[in-house]
Scaffold this active site. Structure first.
Site, PDB file in Angstrom:
ATOM      1  N   HIS A  68     114.290  14.483  26.312  1.00 48.98           N
ATOM      2  CA  HIS A  68     115.158  13.306  26.276  1.00 48.98           C
ATOM      3  C   HIS A  68     116.607  13.732  26.480  1.00 48.98           C
ATOM      4  O   HIS A  68     117.081  14.660  25.831  1.00 48.98           O
ATOM      5  CB  HIS A  68     115.002  12.598  24.927  1.00 48.98           C
ATOM      6  N   ARG A  90     114.581   9.883  32.513  1.00 44.65           N
ATOM      7  CA  ARG A  90     114.951  10.893  31.536  1.00 44.65           C
ATOM      8  C   ARG A  90     114.843  12.318  32.057  1.00 44.65           C
ATOM      9  O   ARG A  90     115.680  13.166  31.754  1.00 44.65           O
ATOM     10  CB  ARG A  90     114.088  10.729  30.284  1.00 44.65           C
ATOM     11  N   GLU A 150     100.489   7.240  21.864  1.00 41.50           N
ATOM     12  CA  GLU A 150     100.963   8.526  22.365  1.00 41.50           C
ATOM     13  C   GLU A 150      99.907   9.621  22.262  1.00 41.50           C
ATOM     14  O   GLU A 150     100.013  10.645  22.938  1.00 41.50           O
ATOM     15  CB  GLU A 150     102.221   8.955  21.600  1.00 41.50           C
ATOM     16  N   LEU A 206     106.789   2.058  22.938  1.00 47.49           N
ATOM     17  CA  LEU A 206     106.451   0.957  22.050  1.00 47.49           C
ATOM     18  C   LEU A 206     105.534  -0.027  22.767  1.00 47.49           C
ATOM     19  O   LEU A 206     104.627  -0.605  22.164  1.00 47.49           O
ATOM     20  CB  LEU A 206     107.725   0.250  21.589  1.00 47.49           C
ATOM     21  N   GLY A 209     101.125   4.099  12.899  1.00 51.63           N
ATOM     22  CA  GLY A 209     102.313   3.739  13.661  1.00 51.63           C
ATOM     23  C   GLY A 209     102.046   2.469  14.442  1.00 51.63           C
ATOM     24  O   GLY A 209     101.143   1.688  14.117  1.00 51.63           O
ATOM     25  N   SER A 232     119.694   6.824  21.171  1.00 52.41           N
ATOM     26  CA  SER A 232     118.879   5.985  22.038  1.00 52.41           C
ATOM     27  C   SER A 232     119.333   5.999  23.491  1.00 52.41           C
ATOM     28  O   SER A 232     120.532   6.010  23.792  1.00 52.41           O
ATOM     29  CB  SER A 232     118.908   4.545  21.533  1.00 52.41           C
ATOM     30  N   ARG A 243     107.651   9.547  30.957  1.00 54.87           N
ATOM     31  CA  ARG A 243     107.636   8.176  30.445  1.00 54.87           C
ATOM     32  C   ARG A 243     108.983   7.502  30.672  1.00 54.87           C
ATOM     33  O   ARG A 243     110.024   8.059  30.346  1.00 54.87           O
ATOM     34  CB  ARG A 243     107.318   8.167  28.948  1.00 54.87           C
ATOM     35  N   GLY A 278      96.150   7.129  11.599  1.00 54.72           N
ATOM     36  CA  GLY A 278      97.524   6.890  12.037  1.00 54.72           C
ATOM     37  C   GLY A 278      97.869   5.417  11.915  1.00 54.72           C
ATOM     38  O   GLY A 278      97.068   4.551  12.278  1.00 54.72           O
ATOM     39  N   HIS A 280     111.144  15.284  23.112  1.00 55.45           N
ATOM     40  CA  HIS A 280     111.049  13.942  22.529  1.00 55.45           C
ATOM     41  C   HIS A 280     109.623  13.396  22.516  1.00 55.45           C
ATOM     42  O   HIS A 280     109.037  13.205  21.455  1.00 55.45           O
ATOM     43  CB  HIS A 280     111.963  13.004  23.310  1.00 55.45           C
TER      44      HIS A 280
END
Length: 666
Positions: free
Chosen positions: A266, A337, A453, A469, A42, A284, A463, A40, A429
């Site tokens: 989300h 959220r 993640e 991030l 990311g 967002s 979260r 990965g 999400h």
């Protein structure tokens, strides 16, 4: 086996510092003799690969995309949290720690969260040094905005492209190491199994997605940074290629899987428009800084809007229900959220939804445009009573903050969100669950680490926005490079590990056998046929709200669907070519097992907390009702042949620094 989280002793504020002072180190000359595989690329995997290579390790990095910069982290929009207190509004390391634990509904591991808060400030310094163009105020200082679940502004951002810019920073750091020969990059490769030699992770089996060739790769340690499993629902905000295969393969080889039922819905997603869709698009959470969420107060108005007889702009302020501001006055539109998502669902279930399907609420920027425009008119000495001028000035400011997000919405929905309120609805999400790791970020397989993640450790049951991030870069830049050295110190004289060992041969054979089974199956239905069926079961019975009856049915239905999948799936083409249907088949096979464990985990947890909402366990006001006496633990599942036989292990969450209280945002 008993779970050992390896949390250091001592005061929580000193744990990470004291830990680093006493771990084993590998000197630079010996790092050159050690190989590390990173799966990965990311933000977690990319930052880890770059940092480990910079330290001197030999890194092999794998991604299924054609370039590391296409990792799904690029899709993150709103920002990254850090406790720098640039706004002077009372933020601190403790406040970020507190908000994260509370936002996770007291189901996160305290020590990991405090470490995350401690290193958060370093992340911003690192990214600025890399040239990441974070937004700045008029005077040149870095700007901040607020996100849900907090009362301070701590979110750094790059308009609505924060993930992209941060990923490009990590990618540039990777490229430097690729150029030096310290990272060997394997694009268009997918990990299909982990190889364990004498009880330790020593390599992986990967498939070249262009040629179909099966490859063996050895290393002294394996790092999984492959993201979450939201696509188990078929429709999610994740990229269509995002999958759980790497994490699930290590689970089947001994890595416990923790809290799979903790999945985030989300609140600000473009609503589903029909059965033709293959993914959903996120708007967002940063939009909730300035957008106000509402539905019509009267059912008659909601019905008229759904039938096209009225528009949102036809309703006066008195005819609108700003339900988050009404229910949660302290936090308003910036509640966490899970709270915002359930509140939107409740209004739509009650008949107040505003799109044709009845599953949408409004996100309205009219008030923000007027507020910004009026302020700008005063600053420029213009007429603040000129409504057209105020609208023009305010629109320009909103555009400077969120322009690319508004453009995305316009292209998808074909409505101008500067004029007509956006329509949004909750969607799958982020996944807070994942492979269980100890304080070192190591799974229950020695030598196999999980970061970002793909692990469970930092977000509890929900979260906070802009913390994904933060965790990915914290793990990759500042945590794993310390902890992996402690593990590798005894291996400095081991030498290169041969891929001719019987364990590699056996693992490769298992991968080839599964691939051949799919290619030779000659069933009737496509992979997507089964994935969509799984997604419907998951959304209907294991989605935003769950109950014992639905979860029991879901477990049985997923098991039956998995049996049908192996009997009746059709994978065209051959194994030794570019074959995306074959790629999807191996991934959906894993989702069909993970989905059952997901439902099993949700069924066993007789409480509501964060993203896990059991209808049987709620307050009179419809809020989540935790059971701290019986369920304040991490549920870590051990694989025993099939999901129904998985064995539960519990890691108690002993909160020493934050008192467990019922979460409130009023």
């Amino acid at each position: 086996m008993a779970l050992d989280s390896k949390i250091p002793n001592g005061p929580i504020a000193d744990k990470w510092t004291n830990y680093k002072d006493h771990i084993n180190l590998v000197n630079p000359a010996n790092k050159r003799n050690l190989d590390i595989i990173v799966v990965g690329t990311g933000l977690a995997g990319g930052s880890a690969a770059a940092t480990l290579a910079e330290l001197g390790y030999n890194v092999k990095a794998f991604c299924f995309q054609d370039s590391p910069r296409r990792a799904h982290s690029i899709a993150a929009q709103g920002g990254i949290n850090a406790a720098k207190n640039y706004k002077g509004d009372g933020d601190s390391v403790y406040r970020l720690f507190y908000d994260t634990v509370k936002g996770g509904d007291y189901r996160a591991r305290e020590a990991n969260v405090h470490r995350l808060a401690e290193v958060s400030a370093n992340i911003i310094d690192q990214c600025v040094a890399q040239g990441v163009p974070l937004a700045r105020e008029y005077g040149g200082l870095l700007d901040n905005r607020s996100f849900g679940g907090t009362l301070v502004s701590r979110t750094f951002y790059a308009q609505g492209q924060t993930g992209q810019q941060l990923l490009l920073g990590a990618y540039s750091a990777m490229n430097r190491q690729i150029g030096r020969g310290k990272i060997k990059m394997y694009n268009r490769h997918e990990m299909l199994d982990i190889v364990i030699v004498n009880g330790k992770a020593r390599g992986i089996i990967a498939r070249n997605l262009i040629t179909g060739e099966i490859e063996r790769h050895s290393a002294h340690a394996v790092v999984i940074g492959s993201g979450g499993y939201g696509n188990v629902f078929f429709l999610s905000t994740n990229a269509m290629g995002s999958n759980a295969t790497a994490a699930w393969k290590i689970h089947k080889k001994g890595a416990f899987f923790a809290n799979p039922c903790y999945t985030q819905i989300h609140p600000t997603c473009i609503p589903v428009s029909g059965d033709h869709q293959s993914k959903l698009t996120l708007m967002s959470e940063s939009l909730r800084n300035d957008g106000r969420i509402w539905v019509p107060k009267n059912l008659e108005d909601a019905k008229a809007i759904r039938e096209g007889k009225k528009k949102a702009t036809d309703l006066s302020e008195e005819e609108r229900d700003y339900f988050l501001e009404r229910r949660y006055p302290a936090f308003g539109n910036l509640v966490p959220r899970d709270v915002a998502s359930r509140a939107a669902k409740e209004r739509c279930d009650a008949g107040f939804g505003v799109n044709k399907t009845g599953e949408a609420v409004y996100l309205d920027f009219a008030a923000a445009i007027k507020r910004y425009g009026t302020e700008e008119a005063y600053v420029k000495g213009l007429d603040a009573n000129d409504s057209a001028l105020v609208t023009k000035l305010g629109t320009a400011i909103v555009k400077s903050k969120y322009g690319n997000l508004f453009q995305m919405y316009l292209k998808i929905v074909d409505e101008d969100p500067y004029v007509t309120p956006m329509m949004i609805y909750p969607a799958v999400h982020y996944t807070m669950g994942g492979t269980w790791v100890d304080y070192n970020l190591m799974t229950t397989i020695p030598g196999c680490f999980s970061i970002g993640e793909s692990n469970f450790s930092d977000h509890g049951a929900n979260r906070l926005g802009a913390s994904a991030l933060m965790q990915g870069l914290a793990d990759g830049y500042f945590v794993l490079p310390y902890t992996i050295g402690d593990y590798l110190a005894p291996d400095i004289k081991m030498g290169e590990i041969s891929t001719d060992l019987p364990e590699f041969v056996e693992a490769e054979k298992a991968v080839v056998d599964q691939i051949n089974k799919f290619i030779n199956n000659n069933g009737k239905h496509s992979v997507d046929y089964f994935h969509k069926k799984l997604g419907k079961i998951m959304w209907d019975k294991v989605g935003m709200a769950r109950n014992a009856k639905g979860l029991t049915e879901a477990i049985e239905e997923i098991a039956a669907l998995r049996e049908e999948f192996y009997k009746d799936v059709k994978v065209p083409g051959s194994a030794y070519e570019f074959n995306q249907e074959l790629e999807k088949a191996t991934r959906v096979a894993d989702f069909l097992e993970l989905g059952e464990l997901f439902a099993k985990d949700a069924l066993h947890r007789n409480e509501s907390c964060g993203g896990h909402f059991r209808e049987e366990y709620q307050t009179e006001e419809g809020e989540a009702l935790r059971d701290d006496e019986n369920f304040a633990y991490v549920a870590a599942w051990e694989y025993k042949g099939k999901p129904s036989d998985a064995v539960l292990h519990k890691e108690p969450l002993n909160y020493e620094n934050i008192k467990l209280v019922q979460r409130s945002y009023k």
